[in-house]
Design a protein around this motif. Structure first.
Motif, PDB file in Angstrom:
ATOM      1  N   GLU A   1      -4.388  20.690   4.161  1.00 38.33           N
ATOM      2  CA  GLU A   1      -5.055  21.098   2.931  1.00 38.33           C
ATOM      3  C   GLU A   1      -4.936  20.044   1.832  1.00 38.33           C
ATOM      4  O   GLU A   1      -5.786  19.975   0.933  1.00 38.33           O
ATOM      5  N   ASN A   2      -3.887  19.222   1.888  1.00 35.99           N
ATOM      6  CA  ASN A   2      -3.630  18.280   0.801  1.00 35.99           C
ATOM      7  C   ASN A   2      -3.775  16.821   1.219  1.00 35.99           C
ATOM      8  O   ASN A   2      -3.372  15.922   0.474  1.00 35.99           O
TER       9      ASN A   2
ATOM     10  N   ILE B   1       3.771   8.971  -7.291  1.00 34.98           N
ATOM     11  CA  ILE B   1       4.832   8.229  -6.619  1.00 34.98           C
ATOM     12  C   ILE B   1       4.736   6.758  -7.006  1.00 34.98           C
ATOM     13  O   ILE B   1       3.643   6.221  -7.245  1.00 34.98           O
ATOM     14  N   GLY B   2       5.888   6.115  -7.129  1.00 39.53           N
ATOM     15  CA  GLY B   2       5.964   4.679  -7.360  1.00 39.53           C
ATOM     16  C   GLY B   2       6.742   4.032  -6.226  1.00 39.53           C
ATOM     17  O   GLY B   2       7.734   4.592  -5.743  1.00 39.53           O
TER      18      GLY B   2
ATOM     19  N   PRO C   1      -1.391  10.702  -3.159  1.00 38.83           N
ATOM     20  CA  PRO C   1      -1.629   9.496  -3.956  1.00 38.83           C
ATOM     21  C   PRO C   1      -1.886   8.286  -3.061  1.00 38.83           C
ATOM     22  O   PRO C   1      -1.212   8.090  -2.047  1.00 38.83           O
ATOM     23  N   GLY C   2      -2.851   7.484  -3.420  1.00 36.79           N
ATOM     24  CA  GLY C   2      -3.157   6.291  -2.640  1.00 36.79           C
ATOM     25  C   GLY C   2      -4.557   5.802  -2.906  1.00 36.79           C
ATOM     26  O   GLY C   2      -5.286   6.320  -3.767  1.00 36.79           O
TER      27      GLY C   2
ATOM     28  N   PRO D   1       0.838  -1.204   0.000  1.00 32.30           N
ATOM     29  CA  PRO D   1       0.000   0.000   0.000  1.00 32.30           C
ATOM     30  C   PRO D   1       0.870   1.250   0.000  1.00 32.30           C
ATOM     31  O   PRO D   1       2.090   1.187   0.229  1.00 32.30           O
ATOM     32  N   ALA D   2       0.265   2.392  -0.252  1.00 30.04           N
ATOM     33  CA  ALA D   2       0.966   3.670  -0.105  1.00 30.04           C
ATOM     34  C   ALA D   2       1.130   3.954   1.383  1.00 30.04           C
ATOM     35  O   ALA D   2       0.140   4.047   2.111  1.00 30.04           O
ATOM     36  N   VAL D   3       2.398   4.059   1.829  1.00 28.74           N
ATOM     37  CA  VAL D   3       2.697   4.280   3.246  1.00 28.74           C
ATOM     38  C   VAL D   3       3.509   5.560   3.366  1.00 28.74           C
ATOM     39  O   VAL D   3       4.565   5.696   2.733  1.00 28.74           O
ATOM     40  N   TYR D   4       3.036   6.491   4.179  1.00 24.86           N
ATOM     41  CA  TYR D   4       3.705   7.771   4.377  1.00 24.86           C
ATOM     42  C   TYR D   4       3.990   7.975   5.862  1.00 24.86           C
ATOM     43  O   TYR D   4       3.070   8.020   6.676  1.00 24.86           O
TER      44      TYR D   4
END
Length: 938
Positions: free
Chosen positions: A374-375, A587-588, A380-381, A346-349
């Motif tokens: 705000e963003n 992002i990849g 991406p996700g 998964p997308a992990v931030y």
């Protein structure tokens, strides 16, 4: 006529037609059949003799033009065994017609016409360089060289058995044209000798485009965009020996994940690849029939799968050559499970935030929280996206964001020497499920540390915690640091001596002080964790050491010196815009990239942020659309058996939506056997960027002075090789082919960059950051930083303007980067890529100032911290804002604007980009040319 002859002797290069005619006395000069023709190059002395020896100068009384014709007896016979020395054709030639002796007469005639047209235009380009009106190419001139009349008689009369087989004629033409016979005039123009000491205005009116390879129209149309894939030489030498003679670097510059307006996405159960070298099928393969195709890299013949016989675009069978992957050089495949080692992550931030006193006082934390709020929905996700937060000063703080809680819980770990994760269940949470708690944390985070007096920084332990937290999944770690790490593993000591910032003896400490950050980055790369670093510090923070975290984990580096919400709001504004782009850009994850090339070529050095997993495989834990890469190449085996060389990059990654994808780019270039062809195909901007990468490596592995010497030697060696092997010009001066005429200017600009300059006060962190940018940015951004574009604004007109969406976008001409082009009466725009400078002259027209800045005059212009121009309903304001918007649209990131008055102290930052002028520690452009000439004469 005598004065004209004297002026001709001032040329360093001449091209003249000698027309060989049968000496039949009864025929007029206009009807004499042509047997053969070739171009001759003369020195001024031999030119004078040649003109004086003309046996029949013909006067055309009707137009007062003079034509010189030299009558010579025909050759005794052509040697039919002569071979062509011209460049290899982009498409393999059929030699059947040559074995018969010649091409049809119509082709031969057209070839001569084409070559004559080039000579005529080339000769007049040289005449126009003189300012005397007598030599201007207009009908009233009394010195014009007429094109000979081309006879259209049958082939039997033009090339009889007693005259010349076409093979011999082609040899002469190829030798004279340097192997470029039959190629477009644009490429021959690239070989035009330029005396750099005399021709000073070399910049084109508009930004320089990438040179077009000498390929057929079909191949050009199918080829990869130079914005994505670019080679330093658009004509590939056949052998390493030929490349060595040219003294030019061979390499590629890639922008593999850039944002594309159109991208063919292919879903297929079978991804067709070469069984031998694993090349993806592309527009440059050969179909032997409907069932077999030949690889353009290793030449193996492969079978066409049954599924590939169906074209999903045309919905027809039996036309594999019309499939989208064979029609497009850039494609993206939806990969099957064969391309997965594990289920797509998964997308992990994870955000790691410095909350020491310096960080809070500077104001970055407040901006970060507001921008992320705000963003948050634009990141991406998908529904699986996970997010987490770690803050640190002298201790490490984790945040429990489990959806069942009413508000976030802070968990503090004070044992920084043996860091551990207090809980593994709720520190990285599903963004969709815990969105409310995430918003609560971001709203209160700044106030939680607003009164802190903690001045220490335990960055190393915080990074160790981030690694442990994200290891099970991989992901992106975003680090925000405002000072030198002072506690725990990875602590650093100040290594910078402010008194040595302007040293001319050398620069120390360009490499890391410890291998802690590199080792941790390699561990992160192995677990598919990319680390991005935001350094927001007014003091020395040892970026040379900290940067290793991003370099070896395929991350990005951002640097904002002296960021402060009160004292430097412009820097804070730039940080906010960059952060917004960073949070929302594509992002990849868990990516790898492999670069393949035609058999005989090899890749030996990579430049960029990555970890090299094998000889040609780069490990990219994260990939973003703003990252660029460069590779150096060599020629291991002769390419004489092929007319084309191909390069292919394949980027395998996981999208933010959890899809495994493969983005493939293929570039095709001609192979040449002549040294002149190599110079004609030189891409001066790509060469400059590759040399910049090589110089950065040299400055770290050896010394900065060695790197600077290597750049100068690159200019000396290439121009010396051209002068000694191709131009054959004996006149004094500094001669360069037109394709490389900007090479010395670009290298001088490189030497004046923060990354490579000496003798000028430069903070060590700023120097290292500039080095990092050279190593990780795509070509367009590098060139904007090296050699900005300068335009004059107050004299803009609508001539040549673009009309886009009911908006007029002016196209002012480029100016050389020198104060000579500036006037106090003017207004100028400098485009440095990431920043625009609007310079207002002290005596600038009040109308321009009023209509653009909304101020009555220059004296009352208040522009302190001014980073934007007002939106006024005046034609000048609309034109300028349209130009700025058009320039901004050409780049993905946001560029800041600085309005600079002629008498303001801020103009120093503007003038340091005028690279052609002399400074206290660097030569002017003209002085640099003299230095190059002196080095060449040794």
């Amino acid at each position: 006529m005598l004065s004209a002859m004297q002026r001709l002797n001032e040329f360093h290069f001449y091209s003249f037609w000698y027309v060989f005619r049968d000496p039949t006395p009864n025929l007029s000069a206009d009807t004499l059949p042509i047997s053969a023709a070739f171009m001759c190059y003369f020195s001024p002395a031999s030119m004078s003799k040649a003109l004086q020896s003309c046996t029949k100068p013909l006067k055309d009384n009707s137009s007062s033009q003079l034509c010189f014709v030299l009558h010579l007896p025909p050759f005794s016979g052509g040697d039919s065994s002569s071979t062509t020395t011209g460049s290899a054709s982009p498409v393999p030639n059929s030699y059947d017609s040559l074995e018969g002796g010649s091409y049809p007469g119509t082709y031969f005639t057209q070839l001569l016409i084409n070559i004559q047209c080039y000579v005529y235009s080339a000769f007049w380009r040289h005449l126009k360089n003189l300012t005397q009106p007598i030599l201007r190419p207009d009908p009233s001139s009394n010195l014009t060289f007429l094109l000979p009349h081309i006879s259209t008689q049958p082939q039997s009369q033009m090339c009889s058995a007693g005259s010349y087989p076409f093979g011999t004629c082609n040899f002469n033409l190829s030798a004279a044209l340097g192997g470029l016979s039959g190629v477009p005039e644009l490429e021959v123009e690239a070989l035009r000798p330029v005396n750099l000491l005399q021709e000073r205005n070399l910049l084109p009116h508009q930004p320089l485009d990438a040179p077009e390879p000498n390929l057929s129209a079909d191949l050009k149309k199918a080829n990869c965009s130079p914005d994505t894939f670019r080679c330093t030489l658009t004509n590939i030498p056949q052998t390493q020996a030929l490349l060595n003679k040219a003294r030019l670097p061979l390499g590629l510059l890639l922008h593999p994940f850039r944002d594309l307006a159109q991208l063919p996405v292919i879903t297929s159960n079978t991804i067709v690849r070469c069984r031998s070298c694993r090349t993806y099928i592309n527009p440059f393969v050969s179909f032997l029939d409907q069932r077999r195709w030949k690889c353009n890299l290793c030449y193996r013949v492969n079978d066409v799968p049954d599924e590939f016989m169906y074209n999903p675009v045309t919905r027809s069978y039996g036309e594999p050559h019309k499939r989208p992957e064979v029609q497009n050089s850039t494609v993206e495949f939806i990969a099957s499970s064969d391309y997965m080692l594990r289920p797509p992550q998964p997308a992990v931030y994870l955000f790691v935030l410095d909350v020491s006193h310096n960080a809070v006082e500077g104001g970055y934390l407040n901006v970060f929280c507001h921008t992320l709020l705000e963003n948050l929905d634009k990141m991406p996700g998908d529904t699986r996206t996970r997010v987490g937060f770690i803050t640190f000063n002298s201790t490490i703080h984790f945040y429990n964001l489990h959806e069942s809680l009413s508000q976030p819980q802070m968990l503090v770990v004070s044992d920084i020497d043996d860091i551990f994760i207090p809980t593994h269940d709720s520190l990285l949470v599903n963004l969709k499920e815990s969105r409310v708690l995430v918003r609560v944390l971001l709203t209160s985070l700044h106030s939680m540390f607003s009164q802190t007096r903690e001045t220490h920084s335990a960055l190393g332990p915080a990074l160790q915690a981030a690694y442990k937290l994200t290891s099970p999944t991989g992901g992106r770690v975003s680090v925000f640091q405002t000072q030198l790490p002072t506690l725990g593993p990875g602590l650093l000591q100040s290594r910078e001596d402010p008194n040595q910032r302007s040293s001319t003896k050398g620069v120390q400490h360009l490499g890391p002080a410890t291998d802690f950050y590199k080792k941790l980055a390699l561990d992160c790369s192995g677990q598919q964790i990319g680390v991005d670093l935001f350094l927001l510090s007014s003091q020395y923070s040892d970026l040379a050491s900290l940067a290793c975290m991003s370099k070896f984990s395929a991350g990005s580096i951002f640097y904002y010196p002296s960021l402060h919400h009160v004292h430097n709001p412009a820097q804070l504004d730039k940080f906010q815009k960059d952060l917004e782009r960073y949070l929302t850009r594509k992002i990849g994850f868990e990516a790898v990239m492999r670069i393949r090339c035609t058999k005989g070529l090899s890749i030996h050095t990579f430049h960029g942020n990555f970890f090299v997993r094998s000889t040609d495989l780069l490990s990219l834990a994260n990939i973003n659309p703003d990252s660029g890469f460069a590779v150096q190449m060599s020629i291991e085996e002769s390419l004489a058996d092929t007319s084309l060389a191909c390069f292919q990059s394949a980027l395998l990654y996981t999208s933010s939506k959890g899809k495994r994808r493969i983005r493939v780019h293929t570039l095709c270039l001609p192979v040449v056997s002549q040294l002149s062809d190599v110079y004609a195909g030189a891409d001066v901007q790509a060469i400059t960027c590759l040399l910049a990468n090589m110089a950065i490596d040299r400055s770290i592995s050896s010394s900065l002075s060695d790197a600077r010497d290597a750049l100068v030697n690159a200019v000396v060696d290439s121009l010396s090789a051209y002068k000694n092997t191709v131009s054959n010009i004996q006149q004094s001066g500094l001669i360069a082919p037109a394709a490389l005429c900007l090479f010395p200017l670009y290298v001088l600009a490189l030497l004046k960059q923060k990354a490579l300059r000496m003798g000028t006060s430069t903070k060590l962190d700023e120097r290292v950051f500039a080095m990092c940018e050279f190593k990780s940015q795509p070509l367009q951004q590098i060139m904007h930083a090296v050699h900005p574009d300068l335009y004059r604004l107050d004299t803009m007109s609508d001539q040549g303007a673009l009309h886009l969406n009911d908006c007029i976008v002016p196209q002012p001409h480029l100016l050389h980067l020198t104060a000579e082009k500036l006037t106090r009466e003017g207004a100028f725009l400098m485009d440095c890529g990431s920043v625009f400078y609007l310079w207002i002259g002290k005596c600038c027209n009040d109308v321009f100032i009023r209509d653009v800045l909304g101020c009555p005059n220059h004296a009352q212009t208040f522009i302190r911290h001014n980073t934007q121009i007002p939106e006024l309903e005046t034609p000048l304001s609309e034109r300028l804002r349209a130009l700025l918007a058009w320039l901004q649209d050409s780049r993905p990131f946001s560029s800041t604007l600085h309005v600079v008055k002629d008498d303001a102290t801020a103009k120093t930052s503007f003038f340091q980009h005028l690279v052609e002028d002399r400074s206290e520690s660097a030569l002017s452009y003209y002085e640099f040319l003299l230095h190059i000439q002196q080095q060449m004469s040794k």
